[in-house]
Motif scaffolding. Structure first.
Motif, PDB file in Angstrom:
ATOM      1  N   PRO A 189      21.123  65.014  46.042  1.00 20.46           N
ATOM      2  CA  PRO A 189      21.663  63.759  46.592  1.00 20.46           C
ATOM      3  C   PRO A 189      21.957  62.727  45.509  1.00 20.46           C
ATOM      4  O   PRO A 189      22.925  61.975  45.608  1.00 20.46           O
ATOM      5  N   PHE A 190      21.133  62.708  44.467  1.00 13.82           N
ATOM      6  CA  PHE A 190      21.365  61.769  43.359  1.00 13.82           C
ATOM      7  C   PHE A 190      22.693  62.086  42.667  1.00 13.82           C
ATOM      8  O   PHE A 190      23.492  61.184  42.406  1.00 13.82           O
ATOM      9  N   ILE A 191      22.933  63.353  42.354  1.00 19.86           N
ATOM     10  CA  ILE A 191      24.168  63.750  41.680  1.00 19.86           C
ATOM     11  C   ILE A 191      25.385  63.469  42.563  1.00 19.86           C
ATOM     12  O   ILE A 191      26.390  62.924  42.100  1.00 19.86           O
ATOM     13  N   ASN A 192      25.297  63.824  43.830  1.00 16.81           N
ATOM     14  CA  ASN A 192      26.426  63.612  44.739  1.00 16.81           C
ATOM     15  C   ASN A 192      26.757  62.127  44.906  1.00 16.81           C
ATOM     16  O   ASN A 192      27.925  61.724  44.839  1.00 16.81           O
ATOM     17  N   LYS A 193      25.719  61.332  45.110  1.00 19.20           N
ATOM     18  CA  LYS A 193      25.940  59.896  45.317  1.00 19.20           C
ATOM     19  C   LYS A 193      26.450  59.222  44.046  1.00 19.20           C
ATOM     20  O   LYS A 193      27.365  58.386  44.092  1.00 19.20           O
TER      21      LYS A 193
ATOM     22  N   LEU B 240      19.002  55.039  46.662  1.00 16.11           N
ATOM     23  CA  LEU B 240      18.836  56.397  46.161  1.00 16.11           C
ATOM     24  C   LEU B 240      18.174  56.406  44.792  1.00 16.11           C
ATOM     25  O   LEU B 240      17.302  57.229  44.515  1.00 16.11           O
ATOM     26  N   ASN B 241      18.560  55.494  43.913  1.00 16.86           N
ATOM     27  CA  ASN B 241      17.957  55.415  42.585  1.00 16.86           C
ATOM     28  C   ASN B 241      16.454  55.199  42.671  1.00 16.86           C
ATOM     29  O   ASN B 241      15.692  55.693  41.835  1.00 16.86           O
ATOM     30  N   ASN B 242      16.019  54.473  43.688  1.00 15.66           N
ATOM     31  CA  ASN B 242      14.591  54.203  43.852  1.00 15.66           C
ATOM     32  C   ASN B 242      13.825  55.394  44.408  1.00 15.66           C
ATOM     33  O   ASN B 242      12.594  55.397  44.419  1.00 15.66           O
ATOM     34  N   GLN B 243      14.545  56.438  44.865  1.00 14.74           N
ATOM     35  CA  GLN B 243      13.894  57.608  45.452  1.00 14.74           C
ATOM     36  C   GLN B 243      13.752  58.769  44.477  1.00 14.74           C
ATOM     37  O   GLN B 243      13.196  59.804  44.814  1.00 14.74           O
ATOM     38  N   VAL B 244      14.248  58.603  43.263  1.00  9.62           N
ATOM     39  CA  VAL B 244      14.176  59.681  42.271  1.00  9.62           C
ATOM     40  C   VAL B 244      12.728  59.863  41.824  1.00  9.62           C
ATOM     41  O   VAL B 244      12.072  58.897  41.448  1.00  9.62           O
ATOM     42  N   PRO B 245      12.190  61.092  41.852  1.00 11.48           N
ATOM     43  CA  PRO B 245      10.809  61.342  41.412  1.00 11.48           C
ATOM     44  C   PRO B 245      10.616  60.940  39.954  1.00 11.48           C
ATOM     45  O   PRO B 245      11.510  61.133  39.118  1.00 11.48           O
ATOM     46  N   GLN B 246       9.456  60.384  39.643  1.00  8.76           N
ATOM     47  CA  GLN B 246       9.162  59.930  38.286  1.00  8.76           C
ATOM     48  C   GLN B 246       9.305  61.064  37.271  1.00  8.76           C
ATOM     49  O   GLN B 246       9.742  60.849  36.141  1.00  8.76           O
ATOM     50  N   THR B 247       8.952  62.271  37.671  1.00 11.43           N
ATOM     51  CA  THR B 247       8.990  63.413  36.752  1.00 11.43           C
ATOM     52  C   THR B 247      10.406  63.790  36.333  1.00 11.43           C
ATOM     53  O   THR B 247      10.602  64.500  35.350  1.00 11.43           O
ATOM     54  N   LEU B 248      11.389  63.322  37.114  1.00 18.46           N
ATOM     55  CA  LEU B 248      12.780  63.681  36.826  1.00 18.46           C
ATOM     56  C   LEU B 248      13.597  62.503  36.287  1.00 18.46           C
ATOM     57  O   LEU B 248      14.806  62.621  36.117  1.00 18.46           O
ATOM     58  N   LEU B 249      12.938  61.392  35.995  1.00 20.15           N
ATOM     59  CA  LEU B 249      13.674  60.199  35.590  1.00 20.15           C
ATOM     60  C   LEU B 249      14.482  60.410  34.308  1.00 20.15           C
ATOM     61  O   LEU B 249      15.636  59.987  34.223  1.00 20.15           O
ATOM     62  N   SER B 250      13.893  61.037  33.305  1.00 16.35           N
ATOM     63  CA  SER B 250      14.620  61.236  32.045  1.00 16.35           C
ATOM     64  C   SER B 250      15.828  62.145  32.264  1.00 16.35           C
ATOM     65  O   SER B 250      16.896  61.931  31.675  1.00 16.35           O
ATOM     66  N   LEU B 251      15.663  63.153  33.128  1.00 14.55           N
ATOM     67  CA  LEU B 251      16.760  64.064  33.431  1.00 14.55           C
ATOM     68  C   LEU B 251      17.863  63.345  34.207  1.00 14.55           C
ATOM     69  O   LEU B 251      19.055  63.520  33.914  1.00 14.55           O
TER      70      LEU B 251
END
Length: 246
Positions: free
Chosen positions: A160-164, A207-218
């Motif tokens: 969803p992050f990539i699509n949005k 959506l940006n606020n829903q990204v898991p912390q472990t994937l933030l750098s990615l």
């Protein structure tokens, strides 16, 4: 030498082996989607040689899909050359990836190829699409390989992050195109796109606020790559099948 440079060198070598070339070839070597593919494959505990081969294979496949999008709907003597080159790139993809026993990855990419072709047919069969449907389909076509790659890696929370993110960047590109092109129906298109932009901005922030912390750098790397692709490289890509859409 970094992995990106090694991949670019390998990709150049593969392209030099092709019997024909198109304007898309140098584009792919510097395609910002390549950064995303490299970063995703880098998550795997494969040897460096295997990573380089498979990243290069996926890049060749993406280039094959992009090249086939240059085929005109009208009779054109250049079409045969474009089709031949796209097919040759596809063959080079299969040769590289077949060196490794990665059946599930090959299956994921095969599904992506099928879905991209289905989307292309849908675009060709519609004389007009509303702005939202058009942009979503364009995003799907450009990122289908990456989406199936994240499915293979089981990073589905990234989808969803990539699509949005891609939707918003492509929407900005289409808004700018509507501002520059003041011909038939341009004002209507611009108004429609402006409304879509206002609707999507709030959901994008959520959506940006829903990204898991472990994937933030990615996600930060992906966001930068997508912005560069859609805002700076994408406007230079011209595909016949979408000329009459929107």
């Amino acid at each position: 030498m970094g992995i990106k440079q090694l991949v670019q060198n390998k990709l150049k070598s593969e392209l030099n082996q092709a019997t024909v070339q198109t304007a898309m070839d140098p584009f792919m070597i510097n395609d910002d989607r390549l950064d995303i593919i490299i970063e995703l494959i880098n998550q795997l505990k494969w040897s460096l040689d295997k990573k380089i081969d498979i990243i290069t294979a996926i890049a060749l496949l993406q280039l094959s899909l992009d090249t086939h999008q240059q085929v005109s709907n009208e009779r054109d003597s250049c079409n045969a050359k474009v089709i031949l080159h796209g097919d040759r790139l596809s063959c080079q993809y299969y040769v590289l990836i077949a060196k490794y026993d990665e059946v599930s990855l090959i299956h994921s990419l095969a599904v992506a190829i099928k879905e991209v072709n289905q989307l292309k047919i849908q675009l060709m069969n519609h004389a007009y699409l509303d702005g939202e449907s058009y942009i979503k389909m364009k995003v799907d076509i450009e990122l289908k390989l990456i989406i199936h790659l994240i499915h293979y890696l089981e990073f589905t929370t990234l989808e969803p992050f990539i699509n949005k993110t891609s939707y918003n960047y492509l929407l900005e590109v289409e808004q700018e195109r509507a501002r520059i092109n003041l011909e038939k129906n341009s004002y209507q298109k611009k108004h429609e796109l402006d409304i879509l932009h206002m609707k999507k901005q709030f959901s994008f922030i959520q959506l940006n606020n829903q990204v898991p912390q472990t994937l933030l750098s990615l996600t930060e790397l992906i966001q930068i790559a997508l912005k560069k692709f859609f805002k700076y490289q994408y406007p230079n890509k011209h595909f016949f099948i979408t000329d009459n859409c929107l």
